[in-house]
Design an enzyme around this catalytic site. Structure first.
Site, PDB file in Angstrom:
ATOM      1  CG  LEU A 108      -2.300  -0.511   1.184  1.00 55.37           C
ATOM      2  CD1 LEU A 108      -2.985  -0.294   2.532  1.00 55.37           C
ATOM      3  CD2 LEU A 108      -3.111   0.131   0.084  1.00 55.37           C
ATOM      4  CG  ASP A 109       1.022   3.808  -3.396  1.00 56.65           C
ATOM      5  OD1 ASP A 109       1.927   2.975  -3.589  1.00 56.65           O
ATOM      6  OD2 ASP A 109       0.246   4.208  -4.278  1.00 56.65           O
TER       7      ASP A 109
END
Length: 309
Positions: free
Chosen positions: A48-49
């Protein structure tokens, strides 16, 4: 001859379904969880960024052997696209690379959705983990290079418009492995002639783990206040999900204690009875609910490929 080094930490195993906060990297999150649980091994199932929040499944111990089965699962994201600017990273972190005063109306957005539903061709963002000539695209992008990233097919099972304001539209997408939501925002903006980038991104589902399984990082960090080590670790372990839950998409084979012993030794077990499965490329075996092995069923036997302690 030197003795093999003893692994640091506990041989704790299971899945933790973390609700990752914004501004916290996936690798950083795994390191924090590994430290909190004093685990020997840890890994995550799908980056996940840092600017994204939500579900980050983290595998501890033997559960790391099941990471590929979660990586391949469907995912659901809620996201907001802000119109008027395209950015180098396709999210809030990047520099503005194009801008427009045009804003799409709701019907124009709705009319666009069928184009992005089903199997679609997508070019990953310049700032992505795609490897180009052995190097990560984001490393090349940080060095100022613009690289030619080939398009690839991804699966969009469902794409829903949740709401519209003057400058922003909110969506929910259910998608397959390898889909870049940032690329959807970029392409929406280009098709609508107004440019766009992700301004909010939250992952709410990674198959087979449901949203209610998520544990906020703050809840785990709060347990650091428990002074007694055994009590603290027991409180943390209560949040773990059994390793076998990651394999719910595979056929399940309950076995006996004797069969479990054979599988742990790497030996196949014979399957008898009218209800015995005939052939499966992959299945998992448990004894009294505990995961013992992932393997193949064929010619009347279960042959282990991966064995669990």
């Amino acid at each position: 001859m030197s003795k093999p080094r003893k692994p640091k930490g506990r041989p704790v195993s299971g899945w933790l379904i973390l609700d990752k906060p914004v501004d916290f990297g996936s690798t950083e999150a795994v390191s924090k969880i590994k430290w909190l649980f004093n685990a020997q091994k840890a890994g995550h199932a799908g980056t996940l960024d840092p600017l994204a929040s939500g579900m980050l499944p983290i595998a501890l111990g033997d559960a790391t052997k099941t990471v590929p089965y979660v990586m391949d699962g469907r995912k659901i994201y809620e996201f907001a696209v802000s119109w008027g600017e395209e950015r180098s990273t396709d999210d809030l972190e990047g520099e503005v690379t194009a801008s427009s005063d045009t804003r799409p109306d709701e019907q124009s957005i709705r009319d666009l959705l069928p184009k992005y539903t089903g199997t679609i061709s997508q070019i990953p963002p310049q700032f992505s983990a795609i490897k180009i000539a052995g190097e990560r695209a984001y490393d090349l992008a940080r060095d100022g290079e613009t690289v030619d990233i080939p398009s690839r097919e991804v699966e969009i099972f469902r794409l829903t418009l949740l709401g519209v304001t003057a400058d922003t539209a909110h969506f929910e997408v259910e998608c397959g492995k390898g889909t870049y939501v940032r690329a959807l925002a970029r392409d929406f903006g280009r098709d609508l002639g107004c440019y766009g980038h992700i301004s909010e991104l939250r992952r709410t589902f990674v198959a087979p783990f449901a949203e209610e399984k998520m544990v906020p990082l703050a809840d785990l960090v709060a347990l650091e206040e428990i002074e007694d080590r055994e009590e603290r670790l027991a409180a943390l372990d209560a949040f773990l999900i059994d390793t076998a839950e990651a394999l719910s998409s595979l056929p399940h084979l309950p076995i006996t204690d004797d069969q479990a012993h054979r599988l742990k030794m790497g030996n196949p077990v014979i399957l008898r009875g009218r209800d015995a499965p005939l052939a499966e490329a992959e299945a998992y075996a448990t004894v009294r609910g505990k995961l013992i092995a992932i393997g193949e069923i064929g010619q009347g036997e279960f042959r282990p490929k991966r064995v669990f302690g």
